[in-house]
Write an enzyme that holds these catalytic residues in place. Sequence first.
Site, mmCIF file in Angstrom:
data_model
loop_
_atom_site.group_PDB
_atom_site.id
_atom_site.type_symbol
_atom_site.label_atom_id
_atom_site.label_comp_id
_atom_site.label_asym_id
_atom_site.label_seq_id
_atom_site.Cartn_x
_atom_site.Cartn_y
_atom_site.Cartn_z
ATOM 1 N N ASP A 132 0.802 -1.215 0.000
ATOM 2 C CA ASP A 132 0.000 0.000 0.000
ATOM 3 C C ASP A 132 0.840 1.273 0.000
ATOM 4 O OD1 ASP A 132 -2.372 -1.519 0.119
ATOM 5 O OD2 ASP A 132 -2.163 -1.710 2.287
ATOM 6 N N GLU B 231 2.296 -1.115 4.819
ATOM 7 C CA GLU B 231 0.965 -1.603 4.445
ATOM 8 C C GLU B 231 -0.068 -0.998 5.389
ATOM 9 O OE1 GLU B 231 -0.217 -3.639 2.105
ATOM 10 O OE2 GLU B 231 1.304 -5.100 1.524
ATOM 11 N N LYS C 75 -4.086 -1.827 6.660
ATOM 12 C CA LYS C 75 -5.237 -2.714 6.596
ATOM 13 C C LYS C 75 -6.345 -2.186 7.495
ATOM 14 C CE LYS C 75 -3.294 -5.410 3.722
ATOM 15 N NZ LYS C 75 -3.690 -5.283 2.306
#
Length: 274
Positions: free
Chosen positions: A88, A108, A110
């Site tokens: 990401d 990342e 989430k």
Amino acid sequence: MGQSGRLTSQHKESHGVEGIFTAEAKTHDASVRRVAVSVLGYLKGKYPQLSFRHRTSISKAEINSALQKIDRELGQTLFVSDASIQPDGGIIEVKDDNGNCRVILVSEAKYQGRDIENISRGVLVGKKRNQDLMVTGNAIERAHKNISEIANYMLDESHFPYLFFLEGSNFMTQDITIRRPDGRTVTLNYNSGALNRLDRLTSANYGMPINTNLCRNKFIQHRGSTIMLQAASIYTHGDGREWEEQEMFRIMSDIAATSLQVLGSDLFIQLTGK
């Protein structure tokens, strides 16, 4: 927030969890990308002698090539020639004294679980609109692939700067009680198997503490051999709060700084001019 209201409406219209997870996750991902670019600028300013770059993906072919340099039997299988991974926040690298680019940060984001927001607004979920809790998603299951791929790519390194920012009610570390607009209270139990998904990810850090910089690889002894552990650094707010970008910047900068410390001897000429 206006955005939260739009997401709640979207959830009603979509009659399920997929739409709302996708919309919220996109804003979370974008935030991590913005911070990664800011960290890159910060590093360039702090270490003008060094050359940094940010890229959005690493190809499977490149990962296989890195494995083959370690051992010929590794990195031989590739079915899709243009396959790649795209964390990401992308990948930040530094060029070492030999001209090789070395990974110093992979980030990342989430997002999973809007139970706190839904309950506080009196939104019931589920097919019959009679449930307080949403069905949990599978964002974490999808995350493990990228972790494994970066671990393969960095198999010859002594650091593993893989960083997760978790957000949402599926990643709480303490119980939270929320009052609905009608006065009824709902307690979210952080250790409920129906809600918490942290255990789905702690296999990526060998069950070591979360909210901890684990960038330096851990070496353990086993039957006369040394085993290297590459552990992801997992960060989450225990109360389900959203991440602020300045918090993310501080943590990402810390992971990158640890990577540079581990790589110090390979950056010596550029840093000292000797």
